[in-house]
Design a protein around this motif. Structure first.
Motif, PDB file in Angstrom:
ATOM      1  N   UNK A 125     -35.906 -43.839  17.404  1.00 49.05           N
ATOM      2  CA  UNK A 125     -36.213 -44.243  18.811  1.00 49.05           C
ATOM      3  C   UNK A 125     -37.364 -43.572  19.257  1.00 49.05           C
ATOM      4  N   UNK A 126     -38.119 -42.809  18.682  1.00 46.16           N
ATOM      5  CA  UNK A 126     -39.357 -42.103  18.869  1.00 46.16           C
ATOM      6  C   UNK A 126     -40.589 -43.051  18.364  1.00 46.16           C
ATOM      7  N   UNK A 127     -40.103 -43.408  17.185  1.00 48.70           N
ATOM      8  CA  UNK A 127     -41.082 -44.436  16.519  1.00 48.70           C
ATOM      9  C   UNK A 127     -41.210 -45.711  17.373  1.00 48.70           C
ATOM     10  N   UNK A 128     -40.006 -45.994  17.777  1.00 46.01           N
ATOM     11  CA  UNK A 128     -40.193 -47.382  18.537  1.00 46.01           C
ATOM     12  C   UNK A 128     -40.765 -47.313  19.831  1.00 46.01           C
ATOM     13  N   UNK A 129     -40.710 -46.018  20.504  1.00 42.73           N
ATOM     14  CA  UNK A 129     -41.520 -45.994  21.891  1.00 42.73           C
ATOM     15  C   UNK A 129     -42.788 -45.788  21.681  1.00 42.73           C
ATOM     16  N   UNK A 130     -43.327 -45.252  20.206  1.00 46.90           N
ATOM     17  CA  UNK A 130     -44.746 -45.208  19.985  1.00 46.90           C
ATOM     18  C   UNK A 130     -45.540 -46.419  20.067  1.00 46.90           C
ATOM     19  N   UNK A 131     -44.502 -47.515  18.989  1.00 47.17           N
ATOM     20  CA  UNK A 131     -45.039 -48.803  18.948  1.00 47.17           C
ATOM     21  C   UNK A 131     -45.021 -49.700  19.991  1.00 47.17           C
ATOM     22  N   UNK A 132     -43.913 -49.334  20.794  1.00 44.91           N
ATOM     23  CA  UNK A 132     -43.928 -50.140  22.237  1.00 44.91           C
ATOM     24  C   UNK A 132     -45.122 -49.891  23.181  1.00 44.91           C
ATOM     25  N   UNK A 133     -45.550 -48.580  23.317  1.00 42.88           N
ATOM     26  CA  UNK A 133     -46.887 -48.240  24.054  1.00 42.88           C
ATOM     27  C   UNK A 133     -47.914 -48.888  23.503  1.00 42.88           C
ATOM     28  N   UNK A 134     -48.085 -48.847  22.094  1.00 41.15           N
ATOM     29  CA  UNK A 134     -49.150 -49.316  21.330  1.00 41.15           C
ATOM     30  C   UNK A 134     -49.578 -50.986  21.653  1.00 41.15           C
ATOM     31  N   UNK A 135     -48.039 -51.789  21.656  1.00 43.32           N
ATOM     32  CA  UNK A 135     -47.956 -53.120  21.890  1.00 43.32           C
ATOM     33  C   UNK A 135     -48.419 -53.449  23.387  1.00 43.32           C
ATOM     34  N   UNK A 136     -47.769 -52.757  24.183  1.00 39.04           N
ATOM     35  CA  UNK A 136     -48.491 -52.726  25.606  1.00 39.04           C
ATOM     36  C   UNK A 136     -49.724 -52.560  25.769  1.00 39.04           C
ATOM     37  N   UNK A 137     -50.471 -51.549  25.371  1.00 39.02           N
ATOM     38  CA  UNK A 137     -51.901 -51.368  25.304  1.00 39.02           C
ATOM     39  C   UNK A 137     -52.807 -52.616  24.594  1.00 39.02           C
ATOM     40  N   UNK A 138     -52.176 -53.023  23.820  1.00 38.66           N
ATOM     41  CA  UNK A 138     -52.754 -54.117  22.946  1.00 38.66           C
ATOM     42  C   UNK A 138     -52.887 -55.424  23.847  1.00 38.66           C
ATOM     43  N   UNK A 139     -51.828 -55.677  24.473  1.00 38.93           N
ATOM     44  CA  UNK A 139     -51.880 -56.754  25.519  1.00 38.93           C
ATOM     45  C   UNK A 139     -52.627 -56.562  26.834  1.00 38.93           C
ATOM     46  N   UNK A 140     -52.511 -55.306  27.264  1.00 38.30           N
ATOM     47  CA  UNK A 140     -53.364 -55.026  28.204  1.00 38.30           C
ATOM     48  C   UNK A 140     -54.973 -55.188  27.955  1.00 38.30           C
ATOM     49  N   UNK A 141     -55.190 -54.703  26.676  1.00 37.51           N
ATOM     50  CA  UNK A 141     -56.847 -54.976  26.078  1.00 37.51           C
ATOM     51  C   UNK A 141     -57.190 -56.352  26.018  1.00 37.51           C
ATOM     52  N   UNK A 142     -56.175 -57.010  25.464  1.00 35.50           N
ATOM     53  CA  UNK A 142     -56.451 -58.598  25.414  1.00 35.50           C
ATOM     54  C   UNK A 142     -56.688 -59.032  26.746  1.00 35.50           C
ATOM     55  N   UNK A 143     -55.579 -58.861  27.713  1.00 36.19           N
ATOM     56  CA  UNK A 143     -55.785 -59.487  29.217  1.00 36.19           C
ATOM     57  C   UNK A 143     -57.017 -59.116  29.781  1.00 36.19           C
ATOM     58  N   UNK A 144     -57.501 -57.753  29.876  1.00 33.19           N
ATOM     59  CA  UNK A 144     -58.812 -57.237  30.411  1.00 33.19           C
ATOM     60  C   UNK A 144     -60.140 -57.478  29.431  1.00 33.19           C
ATOM     61  N   UNK A 145     -59.686 -57.932  28.154  1.00 29.66           N
ATOM     62  CA  UNK A 145     -61.075 -58.059  27.443  1.00 29.66           C
ATOM     63  C   UNK A 145     -61.476 -56.560  27.146  1.00 29.66           C
ATOM     64  N   UNK A 146     -60.834 -55.655  26.904  1.00 30.16           N
ATOM     65  CA  UNK A 146     -61.058 -54.135  26.908  1.00 30.16           C
ATOM     66  C   UNK A 146     -61.310 -53.805  25.246  1.00 30.16           C
ATOM     67  N   UNK A 147     -62.698 -53.877  24.735  1.00 26.71           N
ATOM     68  CA  UNK A 147     -62.943 -53.540  23.403  1.00 26.71           C
ATOM     69  C   UNK A 147     -62.907 -52.027  23.175  1.00 26.71           C
ATOM     70  N   UNK A 148     -62.881 -51.174  24.122  1.00 29.44           N
ATOM     71  CA  UNK A 148     -62.833 -50.046  23.920  1.00 29.44           C
ATOM     72  C   UNK A 148     -61.183 -49.653  23.789  1.00 29.44           C
ATOM     73  N   UNK A 149     -60.654 -50.189  24.450  1.00 32.76           N
ATOM     74  CA  UNK A 149     -59.239 -49.906  24.252  1.00 32.76           C
ATOM     75  C   UNK A 149     -58.863 -50.348  22.935  1.00 32.76           C
ATOM     76  N   UNK A 150     -59.218 -51.553  22.434  1.00 27.81           N
ATOM     77  CA  UNK A 150     -58.702 -52.239  21.368  1.00 27.81           C
ATOM     78  C   UNK A 150     -59.167 -51.152  20.186  1.00 27.81           C
ATOM     79  N   UNK A 151     -60.262 -50.675  20.410  1.00 26.58           N
ATOM     80  CA  UNK A 151     -60.698 -49.829  18.942  1.00 26.58           C
ATOM     81  C   UNK A 151     -59.939 -48.641  19.112  1.00 26.58           C
TER      82      UNK A 151
END
Length: 232
Positions: A125-151
């Motif tokens: 469950x801990x591994x899952x929560x970590x990857x969920x957070x990364x996935x959410x941040x990834x799509x936020x980076x895409x939506x906002x065209x945020x290359x710093x977050x992508x890195x």
């Protein structure tokens, strides 16, 4: 020829493609969350729902592919616009694979539910929560065209690998200590790998976001912390 009308129409088509990606991402995120929930609560009905809903992600990917191909054929985009179209195809492919892994997690959770002896779900469950957070941040980076977050996401892939390796070793220890744990732990190993691969695909999307904005690939080799291939 009304050039302004053509430009406006083209921009709308790109916006429609962006909207499709976000719809697909929202459904994929929900599928992943429900697959983890089904596992932790041993909810076979929810797991079956996740498996059935995977077809919706596949349908959205096909729709998006058709829209991108049509746009390229009719508009013949150049430079930034062409990168947007190509990036959409790459992101859709990664989202589809994430959906497949969520479906696999649901399938394995049903199998674990039929086993008498079950390991603790807390580490996975801990591994899952970590990857969920990364996935959410990834799509936020895409939506906002945020290359710093992508890195930043690109570097966090190593954290996922290290947690996965630790969980792999823990499950291996349970199996060695008691053969009665082998069946459930084997399913858990596959689930952990599915989650780790979801993290990989989220990182792929982060790389695509960087490419979309810069026209270049992120420099250097992706940090990796998965050493399970060397485990005995």
């Amino acid at each position: 020829m009304n050039t302004g009308h053509i430009v406006t129409s083209f921009d709308k088509e790109l916006d429609d493609i962006h909207t499709l990606i976000m719809r697909m991402a929202g459904l994929t995120e929900s599928q992943f969350a429900e697959a983890l929930d089904a596992l932790c609560r041993m909810d076979a009905e929810l797991a079956q729902k996740v498996r059935a809903n995977d077809a919706q992600i596949d349908d959205l990917e096909r729709e998006l592919e058709q829209e991108v191909v049509r746009l390229i054929a009719l508009r013949q985009p150049m430079a930034d616009d062409l990168r947007s179209a190509i990036s959409a195809l790459k992101i859709a492919s990664d989202l589809e694979r994430i959906g497949d892994y969520a479906k696999n997690i649901a399938k394995r959770s049903i199998a674990i539910g039929q086993v008498d002896r079950k390991p603790s779900f807390s580490p996975i469950a801990r591994l899952g929560r970590l990857v969920q957070a990364i996935f959410k941040d990834t799509m936020d980076a895409f939506s906002n065209r945020d290359i710093n977050r992508a890195i930043d996401i690109w570097h966090r892939d190593e954290e996922v690998d290290e947690m996965y390796t630790s969980l792999f070793r823990e499950l291996l220890t349970y199996m060695m200590e008691d053969p009665g744990n082998i069946t459930a732990c084997t399913h858990m190993m596959f689930i952990a790998k599915n989650i780790e691969r979801i993290g990989d695909h989220a990182t792929n999307i982060a790389e695509t976001v960087y490419y979309l904005e810069t026209g270049e690939q992120i420099e250097g080799k992706r940090p990796k912390g998965d050493t399970t291939a060397f485990e005995v």
